[in-house]
Design an enzyme around this catalytic site. Sequence first.
Site, PDB file in Angstrom:
ATOM      1  N   ARG A   1      12.572  11.697  -3.195  1.00  0.00           N
ATOM      2  CA  ARG A   1      13.494  12.026  -4.285  1.00  0.00           C
ATOM      3  C   ARG A   1      12.986  13.224  -5.087  1.00  0.00           C
ATOM      4  NH1 ARG A   1      16.945   8.163  -6.491  1.00  0.00           N
ATOM      5  NH2 ARG A   1      16.416   8.749  -8.616  1.00  0.00           N
TER       6      ARG A   1
ATOM      7  N   ARG B   1       7.951  22.516  -5.825  1.00  0.00           N
ATOM      8  CA  ARG B   1       8.501  23.879  -5.841  1.00  0.00           C
ATOM      9  C   ARG B   1       7.403  24.915  -6.041  1.00  0.00           C
ATOM     10  NH1 ARG B   1      12.613  22.015  -9.767  1.00  0.00           N
ATOM     11  NH2 ARG B   1      14.245  20.995  -8.566  1.00  0.00           N
TER      12      ARG B   1
ATOM     13  N   ARG C   1      12.374  -4.738  -9.638  1.00  0.00           N
ATOM     14  CA  ARG C   1      11.592  -4.441 -10.836  1.00  0.00           C
ATOM     15  C   ARG C   1      12.548  -4.464 -12.017  1.00  0.00           C
ATOM     16  NH1 ARG C   1       6.410  -5.025 -10.545  1.00  0.00           N
ATOM     17  NH2 ARG C   1       5.868  -3.277 -11.917  1.00  0.00           N
TER      18      ARG C   1
ATOM     19  N   ARG D   1       6.697   5.874 -18.970  1.00  0.00           N
ATOM     20  CA  ARG D   1       7.208   7.083 -19.594  1.00  0.00           C
ATOM     21  C   ARG D   1       7.726   6.766 -20.989  1.00  0.00           C
ATOM     22  NH1 ARG D   1      12.634   8.062 -15.806  1.00  0.00           N
ATOM     23  NH2 ARG D   1      13.474   5.990 -16.068  1.00  0.00           N
TER      24      ARG D   1
ATOM     25  N   GLU E   1       8.570   2.797 -21.986  1.00  0.00           N
ATOM     26  CA  GLU E   1       9.123   2.050 -20.838  1.00  0.00           C
ATOM     27  C   GLU E   1       8.006   1.382 -20.034  1.00  0.00           C
ATOM     28  OE1 GLU E   1      12.190   4.366 -18.952  1.00  0.00           O
ATOM     29  OE2 GLU E   1      11.711   3.521 -17.001  1.00  0.00           O
TER      30      GLU E   1
ATOM     31  N   TYR F   1      18.808   1.621  -4.166  1.00  0.00           N
ATOM     32  CA  TYR F   1      18.485   2.398  -5.362  1.00  0.00           C
ATOM     33  C   TYR F   1      19.498   3.561  -5.417  1.00  0.00           C
ATOM     34  CZ  TYR F   1      14.970   5.074  -8.182  1.00  0.00           C
ATOM     35  OH  TYR F   1      14.281   5.771  -9.134  1.00  0.00           O
TER      36      TYR F   1
ATOM     37  N   ASP G   1      21.839   6.492  -7.338  1.00  0.00           N
ATOM     38  CA  ASP G   1      22.147   7.313  -8.511  1.00  0.00           C
ATOM     39  C   ASP G   1      23.615   7.085  -8.869  1.00  0.00           C
ATOM     40  OD1 ASP G   1      19.653   8.483  -8.735  1.00  0.00           O
ATOM     41  OD2 ASP G   1      20.108  10.067  -7.302  1.00  0.00           O
TER      42      ASP G   1
HETATM   43  N1  UDP Z   1       7.205   9.261  -9.553  1.00  0.00           N
HETATM   44  C1  UDP Z   1       5.863   9.471  -9.779  1.00  0.00           C
HETATM   45  N2  UDP Z   1       5.486  10.175 -10.883  1.00  0.00           N
HETATM   46  C2  UDP Z   1       6.368  10.659 -11.766  1.00  0.00           C
HETATM   47  C3  UDP Z   1       7.740  10.452 -11.533  1.00  0.00           C
HETATM   48  C4  UDP Z   1       8.121   9.733 -10.420  1.00  0.00           C
HETATM   49  O1  UDP Z   1       5.025   9.018  -9.026  1.00  0.00           O
HETATM   50  O2  UDP Z   1       5.930  11.267 -12.761  1.00  0.00           O
HETATM   51  C5  UDP Z   1       7.595   8.475  -8.365  1.00  0.00           C
HETATM   52  C6  UDP Z   1       7.792   6.993  -8.729  1.00  0.00           C
HETATM   53  O3  UDP Z   1       7.334   6.204  -7.664  1.00  0.00           O
HETATM   54  C7  UDP Z   1       9.283   6.900  -8.890  1.00  0.00           C
HETATM   55  C8  UDP Z   1       9.781   7.892  -7.846  1.00  0.00           C
HETATM   56  O4  UDP Z   1       8.819   8.932  -7.847  1.00  0.00           O
HETATM   57  O5  UDP Z   1       9.752   5.602  -8.679  1.00  0.00           O
HETATM   58  C9  UDP Z   1      11.171   8.454  -8.123  1.00  0.00           C
HETATM   59  O6  UDP Z   1      11.173   9.081  -9.377  1.00  0.00           O
HETATM   60  P1  UDP Z   1      12.458   9.281 -10.251  1.00  0.00           P
HETATM   61  O7  UDP Z   1      12.100  10.124 -11.407  1.00  0.00           O
HETATM   62  O8  UDP Z   1      13.569   9.684  -9.383  1.00  0.00           O
HETATM   63  O9  UDP Z   1      12.682   7.777 -10.764  1.00  0.00           O
HETATM   64  P2  UDP Z   1      13.766   7.172 -11.768  1.00  0.00           P
HETATM   65  O10 UDP Z   1      14.008   8.157 -12.872  1.00  0.00           O
HETATM   66  O11 UDP Z   1      14.974   6.903 -10.955  1.00  0.00           O
HETATM   67  O12 UDP Z   1      13.073   5.959 -12.264  1.00  0.00           O
END
Ligand code: UDP
Length: 375
Positions: free
Chosen positions: A173, A177, A249, A279, A300, A348, A350
Amino acid sequence: MKKNISIVGAGFSGAVIARELANAGHKVVVYDSRDHIGGNCHTERDLATDIMMHVYGPHIFHTSNDYVWNYVQQFDEFIPYINRVKSIYNGRVYSLPINLMTINAFYGKTLSPKEAQEYIQSIGDRTVENPQTFEEQALRFVGKELYEAFFKGYTKKQWGLHPSELSANILKRLPVRFNYDDNYYSSKYQGIPRNGYTQVIQNILDHRGIEIKLNSTFLRDQAEGFDHVFYSGPIDAWFNYSEGRLGYRTLDFIIERHEGDYQGNAVINYGNEEVPWTRISEHKHFAPWENHEKTIIYKEYSRQCLVNDIPYYPIRLIGDKTLLSRYVQKAKNEKKITFVGRLGTYRYLDMHVSIAEALNAADCFLNSQETGEEM
Ligand code: UDP
């Protein structure tokens, strides 16, 4: 012929199907066990600060699908919004997704795009041929240090599992870059609805052919009273968990209100495992067109979803997939029920994918009515 339709769940999936079917002249009743519509996208203004809260955590609408983008525009103004996430690791702030700024800041370098690409390739673990797990994927593409800083701790907190137990798909996901583009998503369109997601869903449901029943758990026996049911609740719950429970989860939020600006950004991730939250989101930054002197933040925390918790992320471990396939088999034997959405299909999803799939489910139903085939 006009049909009586029941929709279980008033999130995006249920609302879109309800609207499409009502537009076609069917009579629709939407049930939701909660006291509000919107599912986990629910937004409401905080009474103390008047800030629009993403009650179940941050949602940023993004899609590259023109049809879906145009579709949602009918229901509110989507104000362009770019999600620029930061990550704090060992007391320093970095830019996400991993980009040239992250790489240069992390290694104290001033690499050009080409140099950065070569450098990352040189530190990536190329012995991992065909990455299957999250860890293998990360080690191959960014190497051990960046993996440990940005992915390992966060992912252990988020999923409660070691990244070697998780699928590589989760990491796919996120892009890496080799320029300074720090837009978290690569989608063609991104925006936040001016009046919040609940208002969007309210507007979708605003049709005289649709009746909404809140605080109403739809029971299997009630299906008999309808010609067709679209079910967006948890698939295992529909079958009374006969095969066992699918793993999810759930999230807990510690909510704080402060004066001014707390963190200067909508989302900051925390890569260190010792920091218990994954986060912090500061909700007024999701609506930069509004002015607020106070602020509200959500810390969170992710944990295993227990019986009465709200399911968020399907874990989809091997055991879950085996269970799921049994439920899918049972679902195929159910007449007149379509399972939709994140919980109904245990994926999962979006928001934009849920909407696209809901439009498709509604189309299939409407076509089946024309051809007389059973869905
Ligand atoms: N992830 C990570 N570090 C980050 C952000 C995301 O390891 O700082 C991993 C984590 O396993 C997460 C996945 O990447 O579940 C997908 O991230 P995304 O931001 O898409 O998750 P969402 O916002 O849907 O919770």
